[in-house]
Write a protein that holds these residues in place. Structure first.
Motif, PDB file in Angstrom:
ATOM      1  N   VAL A  39      32.503  40.577  53.602  1.00  0.00           N
ATOM      2  CA  VAL A  39      33.608  40.914  52.704  1.00  0.00           C
ATOM      3  C   VAL A  39      34.914  40.962  53.497  1.00  0.00           C
ATOM      4  N   ALA A  42      35.924  37.406  53.971  1.00  0.00           N
ATOM      5  CA  ALA A  42      36.476  36.874  52.714  1.00  0.00           C
ATOM      6  C   ALA A  42      37.899  37.370  52.515  1.00  0.00           C
ATOM      7  N   TRP A  46      41.268  35.020  52.215  1.00  0.00           N
ATOM      8  CA  TRP A  46      42.190  35.115  51.088  1.00  0.00           C
ATOM      9  C   TRP A  46      43.606  35.420  51.552  1.00  0.00           C
ATOM     10  N   LEU A 113      41.950  40.489  44.165  1.00  0.00           N
ATOM     11  CA  LEU A 113      41.294  40.699  45.466  1.00  0.00           C
ATOM     12  C   LEU A 113      41.285  42.186  45.811  1.00  0.00           C
ATOM     13  N   ALA A 116      38.555  43.706  43.901  1.00  0.00           N
ATOM     14  CA  ALA A 116      37.255  43.364  44.490  1.00  0.00           C
ATOM     15  C   ALA A 116      36.992  44.216  45.728  1.00  0.00           C
ATOM     16  N   ASN A 121      32.968  44.778  40.681  1.00  0.00           N
ATOM     17  CA  ASN A 121      32.176  43.554  40.656  1.00  0.00           C
ATOM     18  C   ASN A 121      32.817  42.479  39.776  1.00  0.00           C
ATOM     19  N   ARG A 124      35.517  39.517  41.198  1.00  0.00           N
ATOM     20  CA  ARG A 124      35.256  38.193  41.774  1.00  0.00           C
ATOM     21  C   ARG A 124      35.215  37.123  40.691  1.00  0.00           C
ATOM     22  N   TRP A 125      34.825  37.476  39.478  1.00  0.00           N
ATOM     23  CA  TRP A 125      34.864  36.504  38.388  1.00  0.00           C
ATOM     24  C   TRP A 125      36.310  36.225  37.971  1.00  0.00           C
ATOM     25  N   LEU A 127      38.779  36.375  40.065  1.00  0.00           N
ATOM     26  CA  LEU A 127      39.267  35.515  41.146  1.00  0.00           C
ATOM     27  C   LEU A 127      38.855  34.063  40.924  1.00  0.00           C
ATOM     28  N   LEU A 170      36.209  32.993  48.288  1.00  0.00           N
ATOM     29  CA  LEU A 170      35.528  33.248  47.018  1.00  0.00           C
ATOM     30  C   LEU A 170      34.025  33.034  47.145  1.00  0.00           C
ATOM     31  N   LEU A 173      32.471  35.971  48.727  1.00  0.00           N
ATOM     32  CA  LEU A 173      32.349  37.120  47.829  1.00  0.00           C
ATOM     33  C   LEU A 173      31.163  36.994  46.873  1.00  0.00           C
ATOM     34  N   PHE A 174      30.665  35.778  46.684  1.00  0.00           N
ATOM     35  CA  PHE A 174      29.521  35.574  45.802  1.00  0.00           C
ATOM     36  C   PHE A 174      28.194  35.524  46.560  1.00  0.00           C
TER      37      PHE A 174
END
Length: 189
Positions: A39, A42, A46, A113, A116, A121, A124-125, A127, A170, A173-174
């Motif tokens: 994280v 990430a 970003w 961000l 996140a 949770n 991230r969607w 983003l 991204l 993050l997934f």
């Protein structure tokens, strides 16, 4: 002992017993788990993406006179026969609108961000959607903000680098470890 109005003394009942100690009560300050390395990586990607995009916007602002001059030529060619005032106004609207749209998308991505990183949770969607919306905004702005020649290639390279960095952030993050860290907040709430 208490004295009653008839001269009689009477004992007061004892207070109820205190409740026992409980180990099930939550602590007053919740423990914040450390941010996993994935994280943090990430987040760094970003932030570098934001820096690349803001560098393009800053460069466009610094070179606004040449950009506006070029845009005046483009607008004048598109709207032949228009007066100089309307051509200038249209060029200004296109230039500042493009910069404003790119800045808005960047600020929204930074806010998502931050959400996140606050262990939300759903962020991230958001983003993912914002990154998808960033592509058409970049394509539209590239028609107005990319100068000709080698300067234009630097702008395109910075935009591509920013998009690739954001996409890599991204994807991180997934990944499952980041997802587990983000989802732990939902189960505690």
């Amino acid at each position: 002992m208490a004295v009653q109005p008839g001269g009689e003394e009477r004992r007061l009942p004892a207070p109820p017993p205190r409740p026992g100690l409980s180990y099930s009560a939550p602590p007053p300050i919740p423990v914040t788990p450390p941010v996993p390395r994935i994280v943090r990586t990430a987040r760094t990607l970003w932030v570098l993406s934001f820096a690349a995009g803001l560098a393009v916007l800053l460069g466009s602002y610094v070179a606004r006179d040449s950009n506006l001059q070029r845009l005046r030529g483009v607008v004048a060619a598109m709207a032949a026969g228009s007066d100089t005032g309307s051509v200038d106004t249209a060029a200004d609207i296109v230039f500042w609108g493009s910069i404003g749209a790119l800045l808005l998308v960047t600020v929204l991505q930074a806010a998502a961000l931050a959400a996140a990183l606050g262990r939300r949770n759903w962020a991230r969607w958001v983003l993912l959607l914002l990154l998808a919306a960033h592509l058409p905004v970049l394509l539209l702005a590239s028609a107005f903000l990319v100068p000709g020649g080698s300067e234009g290639s630097y702008v395109v390279m910075l935009w591509c680098a920013g998009l690739l960095l954001a996409l890599a952030g991204l994807v991180l993050l997934f990944l499952p470890s980041a997802g587990a860290w983000l989802k732990r907040q939902s189960s505690q709430a």
